[in-house]
Enzyme design. Structure first.
Site, PDB file in Angstrom:
ATOM      1  N   LYS A   1     -12.139  42.390   1.451  1.00  0.00           N
ATOM      2  CA  LYS A   1     -13.472  42.429   0.835  1.00  0.00           C
ATOM      3  C   LYS A   1     -14.512  42.981   1.826  1.00  0.00           C
ATOM      4  CE  LYS A   1     -17.178  40.977  -1.498  1.00  0.00           C
ATOM      5  NZ  LYS A   1     -17.622  41.313  -2.812  1.00  0.00           N
TER       6      LYS A   1
ATOM      7  N   LYS B   1     -25.532  40.765   3.400  1.00  0.00           N
ATOM      8  CA  LYS B   1     -24.691  39.607   3.747  1.00  0.00           C
ATOM      9  C   LYS B   1     -23.281  40.083   4.108  1.00  0.00           C
ATOM     10  CE  LYS B   1     -22.097  35.825   1.754  1.00  0.00           C
ATOM     11  NZ  LYS B   1     -21.646  35.081   0.607  1.00  0.00           N
TER      12      LYS B   1
HETATM   13  P1  NAD Z   1     -25.349  31.688  -6.395  1.00  0.00           P
HETATM   14  O1  NAD Z   1     -26.258  31.315  -5.285  1.00  0.00           O
HETATM   15  O2  NAD Z   1     -25.922  32.172  -7.674  1.00  0.00           O
HETATM   16  O3  NAD Z   1     -24.370  30.454  -6.733  1.00  0.00           O
HETATM   17  C1  NAD Z   1     -23.859  29.563  -5.783  1.00  0.00           C
HETATM   18  C2  NAD Z   1     -23.856  28.172  -6.419  1.00  0.00           C
HETATM   19  O4  NAD Z   1     -23.235  27.248  -5.515  1.00  0.00           O
HETATM   20  C3  NAD Z   1     -25.257  27.632  -6.709  1.00  0.00           C
HETATM   21  O5  NAD Z   1     -25.348  27.297  -8.088  1.00  0.00           O
HETATM   22  C4  NAD Z   1     -25.374  26.404  -5.815  1.00  0.00           C
HETATM   23  O6  NAD Z   1     -26.120  25.345  -6.386  1.00  0.00           O
HETATM   24  C5  NAD Z   1     -23.915  26.010  -5.654  1.00  0.00           C
HETATM   25  N1  NAD Z   1     -23.654  25.189  -4.470  1.00  0.00           N
HETATM   26  C6  NAD Z   1     -24.053  25.347  -3.203  1.00  0.00           C
HETATM   27  N2  NAD Z   1     -23.580  24.375  -2.412  1.00  0.00           N
HETATM   28  C7  NAD Z   1     -22.843  23.552  -3.210  1.00  0.00           C
HETATM   29  C8  NAD Z   1     -22.107  22.359  -3.003  1.00  0.00           C
HETATM   30  N3  NAD Z   1     -22.016  21.814  -1.777  1.00  0.00           N
HETATM   31  N4  NAD Z   1     -21.489  21.793  -4.042  1.00  0.00           N
HETATM   32  C9  NAD Z   1     -21.558  22.343  -5.285  1.00  0.00           C
HETATM   33  N5  NAD Z   1     -22.260  23.471  -5.565  1.00  0.00           N
HETATM   34  C10 NAD Z   1     -22.879  24.059  -4.531  1.00  0.00           C
HETATM   35  O7  NAD Z   1     -24.364  32.788  -5.767  1.00  0.00           O
HETATM   36  P2  NAD Z   1     -23.444  33.845  -6.584  1.00  0.00           P
HETATM   37  O8  NAD Z   1     -24.211  35.114  -6.780  1.00  0.00           O
HETATM   38  O9  NAD Z   1     -22.813  33.156  -7.744  1.00  0.00           O
HETATM   39  O10 NAD Z   1     -22.342  34.163  -5.469  1.00  0.00           O
HETATM   40  C11 NAD Z   1     -21.309  33.250  -5.154  1.00  0.00           C
HETATM   41  C12 NAD Z   1     -20.384  33.900  -4.149  1.00  0.00           C
HETATM   42  O11 NAD Z   1     -19.861  35.115  -4.705  1.00  0.00           O
HETATM   43  C13 NAD Z   1     -21.073  34.299  -2.837  1.00  0.00           C
HETATM   44  O12 NAD Z   1     -20.203  34.050  -1.772  1.00  0.00           O
HETATM   45  C14 NAD Z   1     -21.343  35.786  -3.023  1.00  0.00           C
HETATM   46  O13 NAD Z   1     -21.410  36.488  -1.786  1.00  0.00           O
HETATM   47  C15 NAD Z   1     -20.131  36.206  -3.841  1.00  0.00           C
HETATM   48  N6  NAD Z   1     -20.313  37.411  -4.666  1.00  0.00           N
HETATM   49  C16 NAD Z   1     -21.456  37.579  -5.388  1.00  0.00           C
HETATM   50  C17 NAD Z   1     -21.617  38.728  -6.169  1.00  0.00           C
HETATM   51  C18 NAD Z   1     -22.870  38.945  -7.003  1.00  0.00           C
HETATM   52  O14 NAD Z   1     -23.070  40.055  -7.497  1.00  0.00           O
HETATM   53  N7  NAD Z   1     -23.702  37.924  -7.213  1.00  0.00           N
HETATM   54  C19 NAD Z   1     -20.601  39.697  -6.190  1.00  0.00           C
HETATM   55  C20 NAD Z   1     -19.435  39.487  -5.461  1.00  0.00           C
HETATM   56  C21 NAD Z   1     -19.314  38.336  -4.702  1.00  0.00           C
END
Ligand code: NAD
Length: 294
Positions: A169, A244
């Site tokens: 990734k 990031k």
């Molecule tokens: P986001 O911030 O929208 O969601 C993360 C969620 O995790 C939040 O709802 C938060 O409340 C929850 N959280 C945090 N700590 C927690 C805990 N201890 N227990 C339970 N819940 C907890 O982020 P996202 O956009 O959904 O991204 C998630 C992952 O996917 C990241 O690592 C990001 O880099 C990766 N990602 C995101 C995208 C994108 O386009 N958004 C694309 C590919 C990969």
């Protein structure tokens, strides 16, 4: 039909959990944010009061959390003590390699099957079930994880042992970040040299300069109608998320003793773009900054 615990129901996790429900699984969901839990309950999941409760007794557990610190904490403090010995654990978050390897080693020491399975594809792919999963872990763990990941994606690829999914990734996104900068500056040079953007696109997309950043995601408005460049760089893949991933790549390169001058320059340029207030814009907005307009 299986019992699946799902932790982390943000932009990505909510759609992924909903797709597991659609595939017929009984999903027990937890997030620190109650509104996020309510969204997936509306899709047919059941609310859990903690990550441990979501995972207890489940056949499979999926985590989709912001960063390594959250993943280490959730697995170390909640999941490892709660899961069945025959569970398959899948972390789909994008995190640093050290954390991915540490959590995998911890799982292995407890005799638990674990894969790192970060995704390519944004929120639309998470909702539409068309993500690409890059999976690191033992062959048996990969086989156990594959049916669940397939319910959330269009491609599930075994990258190698523990951490290999995160490595793939990080490398892919470093290439994407650097190739987008190169594509953007090239289209600006072409413009300054008097070339029409569409004409240059037609030539270069059939010549040796062809790359995904140009043919599928052109940063110059016009040649690729579906690209974010045609909607004021809204939607798509946010600059903050590209930044990031580039920071994770730099960290990994330092740890591995790899020389990555193009990746380092790309990181610095996206940092400038984010500092200029465009962290929420699609990363192809780098063309504006290079044009002195960010
Ligand atoms: P986001 O911030 O929208 O969601 C993360 C969620 O995790 C939040 O709802 C938060 O409340 C929850 N959280 C945090 N700590 C927690 C805990 N201890 N227990 C339970 N819940 C907890 O982020 P996202 O956009 O959904 O991204 C998630 C992952 O996917 C990241 O690592 C990001 O880099 C990766 N990602 C995101 C995208 C994108 O386009 N958004 C694309 C590919 C990969």
């Amino acid at each position: 039909m299986a019992d699946v615990g799902f932790i982390g129901l943000g932009n990505m996790g909510s759609g992924m959990a909903a797709n597991l429900v659609k595939a017929g699984h009984r999903v027990r969901a937890f997030d620190l944010n109650a509104a996020a839990v309510a969204r997936v309950v509306a899709e047919g999941a059941t609310a859990a009061a903690s990550a441990a409760e979501a995972a207890a007794g489940a056949d499979a557990v999926v985590t989709m959390l912001p960063a390594g610190v959250h993943v280490r904490q959730v697995y170390g403090e909640q999941l490892f003590g709660a899961v069945r010995p025959d569970v398959i654990l899948m972390d789909c978050s994008t995190i640093d390699l050290d954390s991915a390897r540490a959590v995998a080693a911890d799982a292995a020491a407890r005799g638990l099957a674990f894969v790192d399975a970060p995704v390519s594809g944004g929120v639309a792919a998470a909702t539409g079930g068309t993500l690409t999963f890059m999976v690191g872990g033992e062959a048996d763990a990969f086989r156990a994880a594959e049916p669940y990941l397939s319910a959330m994606g269009k491609a599930v690829i075994h990258a190698g042992g523990a951490g290999a999914g995160q490595a793939a990734k990080i490398c892919n996104n470093m290439l994407l970040g650097a190739s987008m900068v190169a594509t953007a500056e090239t289209f600006l040079l072409a413009q300054k040299l008097g070339l029409d953007a569409q004409t240059f696109f037609d030539i270069s997309s059939k010549a040796s300069g062809q790359c995904w950043s140009m043919t599928s995601y052109c940063p110059m408005p016009g040649p690729v109608p579906a690209a974010p460049s045609n909607r004021d760089y809204e939607g798509g893949f946010a600059t903050a998320l590209m930044l990031k991933d580039l920071k994770l790549a730099m960290e990994a390169a330092q740890g591995a003793g790899a020389s990555v001058p193009m990746g380092a320059l790309a990181e610095s340029l996206y940092q400038m773009l984010a500092n200029a207030g465009a962290g929420g814009k699609d990363f192809s907005a780098i063309i504006r900054m290079l044009d002195g307009k960010a």
